[in-house]
Write a protein that holds these residues in place. Structure first.
Motif, PDB file in Angstrom:
ATOM      1  N   ALA A  28       0.837  -1.201   0.000  1.00  0.00           N
ATOM      2  CA  ALA A  28       0.000   0.000   0.000  1.00  0.00           C
ATOM      3  C   ALA A  28       0.871   1.251   0.000  1.00  0.00           C
ATOM      4  CB  ALA A  28      -0.928  -0.002   1.218  1.00  0.00           C
ATOM      5  N   HIS A  29       1.949   1.228   0.798  1.00  0.00           N
ATOM      6  CA  HIS A  29       2.881   2.353   0.801  1.00  0.00           C
ATOM      7  C   HIS A  29       3.531   2.524  -0.563  1.00  0.00           C
ATOM      8  CE1 HIS A  29       2.761   3.998   4.739  1.00  0.00           C
ATOM      9  NE2 HIS A  29       3.176   2.919   5.358  1.00  0.00           N
ATOM     10  N   ALA A  30       3.851   1.405  -1.215  1.00  0.00           N
ATOM     11  CA  ALA A  30       4.496   1.479  -2.524  1.00  0.00           C
ATOM     12  C   ALA A  30       3.626   2.238  -3.518  1.00  0.00           C
ATOM     13  CB  ALA A  30       4.788   0.076  -3.038  1.00  0.00           C
ATOM     14  N   GLN A  31       2.314   1.995  -3.485  1.00  0.00           N
ATOM     15  CA  GLN A  31       1.399   2.700  -4.378  1.00  0.00           C
ATOM     16  C   GLN A  31       1.410   4.197  -4.093  1.00  0.00           C
ATOM     17  OE1 GLN A  31      -2.412   0.837  -3.854  1.00  0.00           O
ATOM     18  NE2 GLN A  31      -1.735  -1.140  -4.638  1.00  0.00           N
ATOM     19  N   VAL A  32       1.453   4.551  -2.812  1.00  0.00           N
ATOM     20  CA  VAL A  32       1.466   5.962  -2.434  1.00  0.00           C
ATOM     21  C   VAL A  32       2.798   6.602  -2.792  1.00  0.00           C
ATOM     22  CG1 VAL A  32       1.379   7.577  -0.507  1.00  0.00           C
ATOM     23  CG2 VAL A  32      -0.229   5.672  -0.614  1.00  0.00           C
ATOM     24  N   ALA A 293      -3.684  11.257   3.170  1.00  0.00           N
ATOM     25  CA  ALA A 293      -3.000  11.242   4.470  1.00  0.00           C
ATOM     26  C   ALA A 293      -1.683  10.479   4.383  1.00  0.00           C
ATOM     27  CB  ALA A 293      -3.908  10.607   5.520  1.00  0.00           C
ATOM     28  N   TYR A 294      -1.682   9.325   3.706  1.00  0.00           N
ATOM     29  CA  TYR A 294      -0.442   8.565   3.550  1.00  0.00           C
ATOM     30  C   TYR A 294       0.597   9.375   2.790  1.00  0.00           C
ATOM     31  CZ  TYR A 294      -2.566   4.232   5.260  1.00  0.00           C
ATOM     32  OH  TYR A 294      -3.146   3.275   6.044  1.00  0.00           O
ATOM     33  N   ALA A 295       0.176  10.028   1.709  1.00  0.00           N
ATOM     34  CA  ALA A 295       1.110  10.848   0.947  1.00  0.00           C
ATOM     35  C   ALA A 295       1.637  12.008   1.784  1.00  0.00           C
ATOM     36  CB  ALA A 295       0.433  11.372  -0.323  1.00  0.00           C
ATOM     37  N   ALA A 296       0.754  12.643   2.565  1.00  0.00           N
ATOM     38  CA  ALA A 296       1.158  13.797   3.372  1.00  0.00           C
ATOM     39  C   ALA A 296       2.138  13.403   4.464  1.00  0.00           C
ATOM     40  CB  ALA A 296      -0.074  14.463   3.978  1.00  0.00           C
ATOM     41  N   GLU A 297       1.920  12.253   5.115  1.00  0.00           N
ATOM     42  CA  GLU A 297       2.827  11.878   6.200  1.00  0.00           C
ATOM     43  C   GLU A 297       4.205  11.510   5.666  1.00  0.00           C
ATOM     44  OE1 GLU A 297       1.658   8.539   8.555  1.00  0.00           O
ATOM     45  OE2 GLU A 297       1.633   7.137   6.873  1.00  0.00           O
ATOM     46  N   ILE A 298       4.262  10.815   4.518  1.00  0.00           N
ATOM     47  CA  ILE A 298       5.561  10.458   3.944  1.00  0.00           C
ATOM     48  C   ILE A 298       6.273  11.700   3.419  1.00  0.00           C
ATOM     49  CG2 ILE A 298       6.716   9.167   2.119  1.00  0.00           C
ATOM     50  CD1 ILE A 298       5.765   7.441   4.399  1.00  0.00           C
TER      51      ILE A 298
END
Length: 357
Positions: A28-32, A293-298
């Motif tokens: 999931a992180h890889a997609q983001v 949210a995932y994109a913003a935190e990374i």
């Protein structure tokens, strides 16, 4: 002291990261990550060589099953840890010793003892660190936090959270995940602290309504918790592992001057009217509800490491969220009312938060 000098970031270049863990969360992180500017994945490490190679190929990275080998690479400045919860502390310790900036998924560990060990390692090494409570970066929660801090609600009086997955993971995962309040409820309990304040008391009830075999292992798939906050507010948390309608995440904060309600009930913003009535789609999984949210935190992690700005939440902050989640899990299993500040008190006294004795 670290065993290796920290890698030197390229001036103005992307932050070069190793992805540690290529399972469900790692993928999931890889997609983001493919959409995030300023981050370059150079290595993917997983105990499964097939998973590592598959995800690495998608990201244009190298693959390995050896964590020590990956941490020794000069083109790794930071790590993104999304391995099973029971392995987080060891991976964090190893990365800290290697002088790498650390982003890790929640929870820090499945016990306060292991989590404290990870915090000690990170703080001794002095490396940048951030824990993946991504809801703190979701635009709606960011705005809610701003309004609460600005006093728009006045005195806070109530908190309500609902967290329900569309279907449960395999039983084998659930009996090793650390408990429903840690694995599923951990995000909501972190939000309780983030939005309202520290919790002083928790009680809980639950059952195995979706997967009855969990009862044989002392585990639950459905639970309710009651929270008493330090500031006098009262709260509830409902967690469950099955819906017929999709991913269900709701948060409410009540104050003397009004109420904030956070919920994404439809995806996309389309309502269909036909002979069968009125219908709309809604998010089915966490990756559909929280991509921003995932994109913003990374992105915040990458920029913070590159600029030296403070990262949040830190491992110490996340340790306090784990204390609350473990206290709630203990209340769920035993039926006891748990005083949160007294849960693991000997360990937690070593890691006070600012403004908390």
């Amino acid at each position: 002291m670290t065993d290796h000098p920290p890698a030197s970031p390229r001036p103005g270049g992307a932050l070069r990261c190793a992805m540690i863990g290529a399972g469900r969360m790692g993928q999931a992180h890889a997609q983001v990550l493919a959409t995030v500017r300023g981050v370059q994945i150079t290595w993917v490490m997983d105990v499964s060589e097939d998973h590592a190679r598959h995800v690495a190929a998608e990201l244009g990275a190298q693959a390995s099953t050896d964590l020590a080998h990956v941490l020794a690479q000069p083109d790794v400045e930071a790590v993104l840890i999304s391995t099973p919860a029971g392995t987080h502390a060891d991976a964090i310790e190893a990365a800290a010793r290697a002088g790498k900036a650390i982003f890790t998924e929640k929870p820090l560990a499945k016990s306060l003892e292991d989590a404290a060990r990870a915090v000690r390692a990170v703080e001794a090494a002095g490396v940048p660190n951030q824990v993946g409570f991504q809801r703190r970066y979701d635009p709606a929660y960011v705005d809610a936090k701003r309004r609460i801090d600005a006093g728009e609600l006045g005195r806070l009086e109530g908190f309500r959270a609902v967290g329900r997955d569309p279907e449960p993971p395999p039983t084998g995962y659930l009996i090793t995940a650390g408990g429903l309040m840690v694995d599923m409820g951990g995000h909501d309990l972190d939000l309780a602290r983030f939005l309202v304040g520290e919790v002083t008391e928790v009680r809980a009830i639950g059952g195995a309504l979706v997967k009855p075999e969990l009862a044989d292992h002392g585990e639950h798939d459905t639970a309710l918790a009651l929270l008493r906050f330090e500031n006098g507010a009262l709260g509830t948390l409902e967690v469950g592992l099955r819906t017929a309608y999709g991913y269900d995440i709701r948060t409410e904060v009540l104050g003397e001057r009004g109420r904030l309600h956070i919920e994404q009930d439809r995806r996309p913003d389309l309502t269909v009217y036909d002979a069968r009535g009125v219908s709309h789609d809604r998010p089915r999984h966490f990756s559909e509800r929280f991509p921003a949210a995932y994109a913003a935190e990374i992105t915040a992690f990458a920029r913070g490491v590159q600029t030296g700005h403070a990262l949040t939440p830190s491992v110490r902050d996340a340790l306090h969220s784990l204390q609350l989640a473990l206290a709630a899990q203990h209340a769920l299993v035993t039926g006891e009312t748990v005083r949160v500040p007294e849960f693991g008190e000997e360990i937690m006294n070593e890691f006070p938060l600012e403004g908390r004795s």
